[in-house]
Design an enzyme around this catalytic site. Structure first.
Site: not given
Ligand code: MTE
Length: 561
Positions: A131, A155, A231, A278, A412
């Site tokens: 996977h 998926h 986020r 973000c 991004y």
């Molecule tokens: N890391 C993991 N494991 N999962 C996630 O969804 N989101 C990313 C980042 N790291 C994310 C992640 C995004 S897009 C952002 S903007 C930041 O974590 C947000 O960090 P926070 O939720 O601590 O503010």
């Protein structure tokens, strides 16, 4: 007169749409982040041969035998047997039935994990290793995979359904069905163990949790942990610190494992104050002033600052065997893998730069990392888009290529305003953030602490990536014809470079009388400044919405809290 601060939070100015969607369909906001890269990777191991396929193979080998004149009679008899068998398997549907309680026993910890999809039951034991998201599929084991595929919408394609179909072993027993379906209450919600978000946060989506910091939190230099924006692309993993390890894999495949106590005790601890932002912060403004963008409609609160504490990634990489002074030419990227399935990467030169301050953080504002912010371990990449600061960090891979996740290769990135068919592979992934600023609150002067001017007092933040310090914030009340400078606050931060936002304030005083719009733009130490219009930087994903920030003064609900 009491020195009570009367906040007019910006959400009041820009509308409260961000509060509205408490329980939207997770797919709505996740799907845009989960566009397919290449589903052929789902099929890395040959599918289990199915009965019909085997019969087909036998039949054709028998025909060859006939052509060669070998044991014709025997082959004829065999053919007869086979067709009888095929007839039988067509006429008697050999569907085994399983009770839901039995499916539940085949959870992620079992040797033979099963999942259900609709009312079909699948033994995914062989699929787990192949996977693409690794063992993340085990999160669904013992129950329905449907809610997970609503998050990982990649998926929802016929070719992936076909692969799953190879592993079908039966169906849910009719006894457990309601109106022929598995009842909703029997379907496990992937988000049930998520922490409850602080009620002051402005929730955009509840599952997964995506929430903005409120105005009062944005006016503090270090955002309190409870009101730091959140986020998440998926659920919040539940993990015990003692069970968690960090694995570092080098280009030659060598691996070294560190426990949390190794990280805490074997390496020097550092503090770095850094802003996380973000890529979609202020996306809603781009939608409003340019055109529709695809993604969570953040206003000004997808940004926060904290003092992070932990070990320098470069120290751990040196311990693992990376030559910091002369890394091998193959060592180009540091990929980060989270516990759910999220992943991203940064160039190795940033990871090992002595003034890059990349941290493996165990603490946030002096406390253990909160679960929603990455407990027990997250990487903090100061100056870069927060998407690279991977939470729930389980593995760092030193590689000659970027992370292959969609969050690195798709989501991004940004394109020209005219680009309707972007070349994803050619575009650079966002790393260092461009300069931005925002108005976060309007204070009514007569009620503010002594010494403050009468009339309106405005405050906000300005931030630039790459450790570039903010040197100026310009404010205009006449649509950008004339400008004045805001006062920059002298907040103390830890770290080698300017990794934090600058708070600013500006006394509009009574001059706000008759004015309609307030505008703000910032300049960093490299003299980068913000673009004037959103349409000039428009991209369908709504990333990097850094145009001059403006607020309609007339619409302000001044002096209320
Ligand atoms: N890391 C993991 N494991 N999962 C996630 O969804 N989101 C990313 C980042 N790291 C994310 C992640 C995004 S897009 C952002 S903007 C930041 O974590 C947000 O960090 P926070 O939720 O601590 O503010």
């Amino acid at each position: 007169m009491s020195a009570r601060r009367l906040f007019t939070q910006l959400s009041r100015v820009t509308g409260k749409a961000c509060r509205a969607a408490l329980s939207p369909s997770p797919s709505k906001h996740s799907s845009e982040c989960l566009k397919p890269l290449n589903t052929s990777k789902f099929n890395r191991i040959p599918p289990k041969p199915r009965r019909g396929v085997l019969l087909g193979a036998l039949t054709s080998s028998s025909v060859i035998a006939v052509a060669l004149g070998v044991q014709f009679q025997e082959s004829k008899a065999a053919l007869h047997e086979e067709s009888k068998e095929a007839e039988l398997s067509n006429s008697v549907p050999d569907i085994q039935k399983f009770r839901l309680a039995e499916v539940e026993r085949h959870d992620g910890a079992s040797e033979n994990p099963w999942v259900t999809k609709g009312k079909s039951v699948y033994d995914i034991t062989e699929w787990v290793g192949a996977h693409p998201g690794g063992e993340v599929i085990l999160h669904a084991a013992g129950g329905s995979i449907d809610p997970y595929w609503n998050i990982f919408t990649i998926h929802k394609r016929q070719d992936v359904y076909d692969i799953l179909e190879q592993y079908k072993i039966g169906e849910v027993d009719d006894v457990d069905l309601v109106d022929g379906q598995v009842p909703t209450k029997a379907i496990k919600d992937p988000f049930t163990t998520d922490p409850v978000p602080d009620e002051r946060l402005h929730i955009l989506t509840a599952k997964p949790c995506n929430a903005e910091s409120p105005g009062e939190a944005l006016s503090e230099f270090c955002t309190p942990n409870e009101t730091f924006y959140v986020r998440n692309h998926m659920w919040v993993p539940s993990v015990e610190e003692q069970e968690h390890n960090l694995v570092i894999e080098l280009c030659d495949g060598t691996e070294k494992t560190y426990s949390m106590s190794d990280l805490r005790n074997r390496f020097k601890q550092h503090k770095v104050t850094a802003t996380l932002q973000c890529a979609g912060n202020r996306r809603k403004d781009m939608t409003k002033h340019a055109r529709q963008t695809n993604g969570l409609q953040w206003t000004v609160g997808a940004i926060s600052t904290a003092e992070w504490e932990g070990v320098k990634l470069r120290d751990v990489l040196a311990d693992t065997g990376v030559n910091l002074n002369n890394p091998s030419p193959d060592d180009k990227h540091a990929q980060f893998l989270g516990l759910e399935a999220y992943g991203a990467s940064i160039p190795l030169c940033k990871a090992i730069d002595p003034s890059g301050d990349v941290l493996l953080a165990l603490k946030m504002n002096g406390d253990t990392l909160p679960r929603e912010h990455g407990f027990p371990l997250r990487v903090i990449v100061p100056g870069n888009v927060a998407a690279r600061s991977v939470k729930w960090l389980r593995k760092v891979v030193i590689s000659d290529e970027e992370s292959t996740t969609q969050w690195q290769r798709r989501d991004y990135k940004s394109f020209g305003p005219n680009d309707t068919r972007p070349d994803w592979d050619a575009a650079k992934s966002i790393q260092e953030m461009p300069v931005t600023s925002a108005i976060t609150s309007i204070l009514n002067g007569f009620a503010v602490a002594e010494g403050t001017e009468k009339g309106l007092n405005v405050e906000g933040y300005a931030y630039s990536g790459g450790g570039r310090e903010i040197v100026r914030v310009d404010v205009s009340t006449d649509g950008g014809k004339t400008w004045d400078q805001a006062e920059l606050l002298d907040d103390k931060a830890m770290g080698t470079k300017a990794w934090c936002w600058k708070r600013w304030r500006y006394a509009l005083g009574e001059s706000a009388e008759g004015k309609t719009t307030l505008m703000v733009k910032a300049t960093d130490e490299a003299y980068n400044t913000q673009p004037q219009s959103y349409s000039s930087i428009y991209n369908a994903r709504g990333n990097l919405a850094t145009a001059w920030h403006s607020v309609d003064i007339k619409s302000l609900d001044k002096g209320t809290d």
